[in-house]
Design a protein around this motif. Structure first.
Motif, PDB file in Angstrom:
ATOM      1  N   ILE A   1      -7.340  -6.101  24.576  1.00  0.00           N
ATOM      2  CA  ILE A   1      -8.433  -7.018  24.917  1.00  0.00           C
ATOM      3  C   ILE A   1      -9.390  -6.276  25.846  1.00  0.00           C
ATOM      4  N   ARG A   2     -10.691  -6.343  25.522  1.00  0.00           N
ATOM      5  CA  ARG A   2     -11.671  -5.669  26.374  1.00  0.00           C
ATOM      6  C   ARG A   2     -12.785  -6.639  26.751  1.00  0.00           C
ATOM      7  N   LEU A   3     -13.120  -6.665  28.014  1.00  0.00           N
ATOM      8  CA  LEU A   3     -14.249  -7.465  28.505  1.00  0.00           C
ATOM      9  C   LEU A   3     -15.377  -6.474  28.770  1.00  0.00           C
ATOM     10  N   ASP A   4     -16.467  -6.635  28.030  1.00  0.00           N
ATOM     11  CA  ASP A   4     -17.517  -5.621  28.050  1.00  0.00           C
ATOM     12  C   ASP A   4     -18.815  -6.206  28.601  1.00  0.00           C
ATOM     13  N   ASN A   5     -19.130  -5.884  29.860  1.00  0.00           N
ATOM     14  CA  ASN A   5     -20.370  -6.323  30.510  1.00  0.00           C
ATOM     15  C   ASN A   5     -20.616  -7.828  30.390  1.00  0.00           C
ATOM     16  N   ILE A   6     -19.587  -8.626  30.715  1.00  0.00           N
ATOM     17  CA  ILE A   6     -19.741 -10.081  30.571  1.00  0.00           C
ATOM     18  C   ILE A   6     -20.447 -10.682  31.786  1.00  0.00           C
ATOM     19  N   SER A   7     -21.293 -11.662  31.503  1.00  0.00           N
ATOM     20  CA  SER A   7     -21.926 -12.462  32.554  1.00  0.00           C
ATOM     21  C   SER A   7     -21.656 -13.925  32.240  1.00  0.00           C
ATOM     22  N   LYS A   8     -21.450 -14.710  33.279  1.00  0.00           N
ATOM     23  CA  LYS A   8     -21.149 -16.132  33.080  1.00  0.00           C
ATOM     24  C   LYS A   8     -21.609 -16.912  34.290  1.00  0.00           C
ATOM     25  N   GLN A   9     -22.374 -17.982  34.015  1.00  0.00           N
ATOM     26  CA  GLN A   9     -22.845 -18.856  35.085  1.00  0.00           C
ATOM     27  C   GLN A   9     -22.254 -20.246  34.873  1.00  0.00           C
TER      28      GLN A   9
ATOM     29  N   ALA B   1     -19.679  -7.771  34.194  1.00  0.00           N
ATOM     30  CA  ALA B   1     -18.328  -7.341  34.607  1.00  0.00           C
ATOM     31  C   ALA B   1     -17.559  -6.807  33.409  1.00  0.00           C
ATOM     32  N   SER B   2     -16.760  -5.776  33.657  1.00  0.00           N
ATOM     33  CA  SER B   2     -15.963  -5.163  32.583  1.00  0.00           C
ATOM     34  C   SER B   2     -14.533  -4.930  33.052  1.00  0.00           C
ATOM     35  N   ALA B   3     -13.579  -5.075  32.110  1.00  0.00           N
ATOM     36  CA  ALA B   3     -12.163  -4.796  32.388  1.00  0.00           C
ATOM     37  C   ALA B   3     -11.440  -4.726  31.048  1.00  0.00           C
ATOM     38  N   ALA B   4     -10.192  -4.248  31.075  1.00  0.00           N
ATOM     39  CA  ALA B   4      -9.425  -4.141  29.826  1.00  0.00           C
ATOM     40  C   ALA B   4      -7.960  -4.445  30.082  1.00  0.00           C
ATOM     41  N   LEU B   5      -7.315  -4.981  29.034  1.00  0.00           N
ATOM     42  CA  LEU B   5      -5.866  -5.224  29.050  1.00  0.00           C
ATOM     43  C   LEU B   5      -5.269  -4.375  27.938  1.00  0.00           C
ATOM     44  N   GLN B   6      -4.456  -3.379  28.321  1.00  0.00           N
ATOM     45  CA  GLN B   6      -3.861  -2.460  27.353  1.00  0.00           C
ATOM     46  C   GLN B   6      -2.433  -2.876  27.029  1.00  0.00           C
ATOM     47  N   LYS B   7      -1.913  -2.320  25.952  1.00  0.00           N
ATOM     48  CA  LYS B   7      -0.546  -2.610  25.514  1.00  0.00           C
ATOM     49  C   LYS B   7       0.454  -2.289  26.635  1.00  0.00           C
ATOM     50  N   GLY B   8       1.360  -3.210  26.880  1.00  0.00           N
ATOM     51  CA  GLY B   8       2.415  -2.993  27.879  1.00  0.00           C
ATOM     52  C   GLY B   8       2.008  -3.271  29.312  1.00  0.00           C
ATOM     53  N   GLU B   9       0.712  -3.550  29.548  1.00  0.00           N
ATOM     54  CA  GLU B   9       0.274  -3.820  30.922  1.00  0.00           C
ATOM     55  C   GLU B   9       0.642  -5.247  31.333  1.00  0.00           C
ATOM     56  N   LYS B  10       1.039  -5.371  32.578  1.00  0.00           N
ATOM     57  CA  LYS B  10       1.310  -6.694  33.155  1.00  0.00           C
ATOM     58  C   LYS B  10       0.375  -6.828  34.358  1.00  0.00           C
ATOM     59  N   ILE B  11      -0.658  -7.643  34.166  1.00  0.00           N
ATOM     60  CA  ILE B  11      -1.760  -7.679  35.125  1.00  0.00           C
ATOM     61  C   ILE B  11      -1.771  -8.990  35.904  1.00  0.00           C
TER      62      ILE B  11
ATOM     63  N   PRO C   1     -17.711 -19.362  25.524  1.00  0.00           N
ATOM     64  CA  PRO C   1     -18.282 -18.028  25.313  1.00  0.00           C
ATOM     65  C   PRO C   1     -18.865 -17.481  26.613  1.00  0.00           C
ATOM     66  N   PRO C   2     -18.938 -16.151  26.775  1.00  0.00           N
ATOM     67  CA  PRO C   2     -19.684 -15.611  27.918  1.00  0.00           C
ATOM     68  C   PRO C   2     -21.178 -15.829  27.675  1.00  0.00           C
ATOM     69  N   ASP C   3     -21.979 -15.906  28.731  1.00  0.00           N
ATOM     70  CA  ASP C   3     -23.435 -16.039  28.555  1.00  0.00           C
ATOM     71  C   ASP C   3     -24.012 -14.742  28.004  1.00  0.00           C
ATOM     72  N   GLU C   4     -23.460 -13.631  28.452  1.00  0.00           N
ATOM     73  CA  GLU C   4     -23.880 -12.303  27.956  1.00  0.00           C
ATOM     74  C   GLU C   4     -22.648 -11.423  27.870  1.00  0.00           C
ATOM     75  N   GLY C   5     -22.748 -10.336  27.092  1.00  0.00           N
ATOM     76  CA  GLY C   5     -21.630  -9.403  26.960  1.00  0.00           C
ATOM     77  C   GLY C   5     -20.658  -9.821  25.864  1.00  0.00           C
ATOM     78  N   LEU C   6     -19.603  -9.022  25.704  1.00  0.00           N
ATOM     79  CA  LEU C   6     -18.648  -9.237  24.604  1.00  0.00           C
ATOM     80  C   LEU C   6     -17.215  -9.302  25.119  1.00  0.00           C
ATOM     81  N   ILE C   7     -16.417 -10.113  24.418  1.00  0.00           N
ATOM     82  CA  ILE C   7     -14.974 -10.099  24.635  1.00  0.00           C
ATOM     83  C   ILE C   7     -14.355  -9.659  23.317  1.00  0.00           C
ATOM     84  N   LEU C   8     -13.751  -8.498  23.328  1.00  0.00           N
ATOM     85  CA  LEU C   8     -13.233  -7.882  22.099  1.00  0.00           C
ATOM     86  C   LEU C   8     -11.716  -7.938  22.079  1.00  0.00           C
TER      87      LEU C   8
END
Length: 540
Positions: free
Chosen positions: A2-10, A20-30, A52-59
């Motif tokens: 799962i990747r959060l790519d330059n998301i904006s939300k109001q 804002a950006s961040a990622a969740l990789q296989k095996g990670e416990k966050i 949905p985010p106002d801007e950016g992508l959730i992949l």
């Protein structure tokens, strides 16, 4: 995964995320952390497609299964807890339902002439059920429910008869049985007793999929996560390591940023002083212009964002007698179920007794007996001389008048107190500015708990009886409460599933067992060292 790519939300006027950006990789416990209202639950809803985010992508990688547990569990009724949990397992739950219908049809006299077709269909469905591991699935569902402290009767009874807290456990069990590639867990540690919490901790530590969770229980977080994503001021910052390491890293980063900010401010002040001093002198015009241009180009260092932390200090309470509460020969039963038989117990001044025991052992009953909220069937309960008792019970939050504001609720309790001291009290418990005008009916569980605490502690009691006081409290409020209670000079009797709270405050452990109360001198940490278990019946 799962990747959060330059998301904006109001959300209304509040900016929750800004590119804002961040990622969740296989095996990670966050562990997802941040102050209340920072956007943790919103982030979960965006990942699951509910918002949905106002801007950016959730992949999200193709084919990934996501299981999401939230505090809003919805309606449940009409089937057993086991069936409800198995229903979350996909196709196999649909086939299980058909098997049950066919079994019922066999005993229906109106369908006797269809018996051959029913038997044939039953064989087909049963084969498919076995192929999908259906029979093992029910065993696994029961195993998960048992881990979350369900009795066999509760597993097989109508889920609609369960309280809200137990329904939350059913919803959590559905996700655990599903074993998705990614688990999103929003406050899974709420409403769990200590035994269930430790079982869940071990289950999640062994889970091979990825995990993103929020929790106000620092011990729980520490033992599961290997990465932290911090939401602060609209940005997402990742830290490798557990929660404790994150706290150290964050504190170090804040210290470094503060030092950089102060160095730059000193340099800017020096340059501005030079410019002001020589700007009128023609002989220094070139130097002044050079320094003005230099200042324009400098990227300003921001001071570190400060998490607002409040503190509460107890006013000195009247001294009680040395014997605070005495139970002599107490018997207590609920119907056929015997809770206490001939119980003798003395609570002495300045003791901080934590009460441990398996689910249903009688922890809350002991607190109710001491406070007079319930009466013994036989024997006596007496409070000592000059004892002023305050009791925090789970139902206390339901007794708040929904039409009164936070401030009015405090005024009602303390009509003679001046407004300034009541506003200061409200601020200590997280109600600042306009928040004191919120009506009680719109408060969250955590806000209600904080308000009840504030009403209890302003006019200080010398004997505090607390039943799960940290339920719903965020980490900052919990830390404030622990710091305040550490300075408290009165007596405490309390039940809590928060091991950090137990270890920080207890100096005597009362373990409730079917054979009576086992009494341990020393606090929770000594109890764990002596017994080798963190909770009755569970090994450390």
């Amino acid at each position: 995964m799962i990747r959060l790519d330059n998301i904006s939300k109001q959300n209304g006027r509040q900016l929750l995320f800004i590119e804002a950006s961040a990622a969740l990789q296989k095996g990670e416990k966050i562990g997802l952390v941040g102050p209340n209202g920072a956007g943790k639950s919103t982030l979960f809803r965006m990942i699951t497609g509910q918002e949905p985010p106002d801007e950016g992508l959730i992949l999200v990688d193709r084919g990934i299964t996501i299981g999401f547990f939230s505090q809003d569990v919805g309606e449940m009724s009409g089937r057993s807890a086991v069936a409800e949990v198995m229903d979350g397992a996909g196709d196999v739950s649909t086939i299980a339902a058909e098997l049950r219908e066919l079994e019922a049809a066999f005993t229906d006299p109106d369908r006797a002439d269809e018996m051959d077709q029913l038997i044939e269909r039953f064989g087909e469905v049963q084969a498919r059920f076995e192929e999908l591991g259906g029979y093992a699935l029910e065993g696994k569902a029961r195993e998960v429910l048992a881990g979350l402290s369900f009795s066999q009767a509760m597993m097989d009874g109508d889920v609609g008869a369960l309280s809200g807290g137990w329904k939350m456990r059913v919803a959590l069990a559905r996700i655990l049985l599903m074993r998705p590639d990614v688990m999103l867990l929003d406050e899974p540690s709420n409403h769990l007793d200590l035994e269930s919490l430790i079982w869940l901790e071990q289950f999640l530590a062994q889970h091979e999929g990825a995990l993103l969770l929020t929790s106000h229980d620092r011990e729980f977080m520490n033992r599961i996560i290997n990465k932290v994503i911090d939401i602060d001021g609209g940005s997402l910052t990742s830290y490798a390591g557990d929660y404790e390491f994150y706290e150290q890293q964050r504190a170090m980063a804040e210290k470094q940023q503060q030092a950089q900010f102060e160095r730059q401010q000193a340099m800017l002040a020096k340059e501005i002083k030079f410019i002001e001093r020589f700007k009128a002198r023609a002989s220094h015009a070139a130097q002044v212009q050079s320094r003005v241009k230099k200042l324009d180009k400098i990227e300003r260092v921001e001071p570190p964002k400060r998490r607002q932390s409040v503190s509460f200090e107890f006013l000195p309470a009247q001294r009680s007698g040395d014997d605070v509460a005495a139970l002599r020969g107490v018997h207590k039963s609920y119907g056929e179920r015997v809770i206490y038989q001939g119980l003798d117990l003395l609570v002495r001044r300045r003791e901080r007794c934590c009460v441990l025991g398996t689910n249903g052992a009688g922890k809350s009953t002991l607190l109710k007996l001491v406070t007079g909220a319930t009466t013994p069937d036989a024997g006596s309960v007496a409070l000592g001389g000059s004892v002023k008792l305050a009791y925090f019970a789970q139902h206390a939050m339901e007794l708040l008048d929904g039409s009164r504001s936070v401030f009015e609720s405090l005024e009602d309790e303390f009509p003679r107190a001046n407004q300034g001291s009541l506003r200061a009290l409200a601020g200590c418990f997280g109600f600042s500015g306009d928040e004191v005008d919120k009506p009680c009916r719109v408060l969250s569980g955590g806000e209600k708990a904080r308000l009840v605490m504030a009403r209890m502690l302003f006019d200080p009691p010398n004997f505090l009886v607390l039943d799960e006081p940290t339920n719903h409290l965020d980490m900052a409020t919990k830390e404030m409460l622990i710091a305040a209670l550490a300075q408290y000079e009165g007596t405490m009797l309390f039940v809590s599933h928060d091991r950090h709270f137990l270890a920080a405050l207890s100096n005597r452990v009362l373990e409730v067992t079917p054979e009576g109360i086992h009494d341990y001198a020393g606090g929770y940490t000594e109890y764990v060292a002596r017994t080798g278990q963190e909770a009755p019946g569970l090994h450390a």
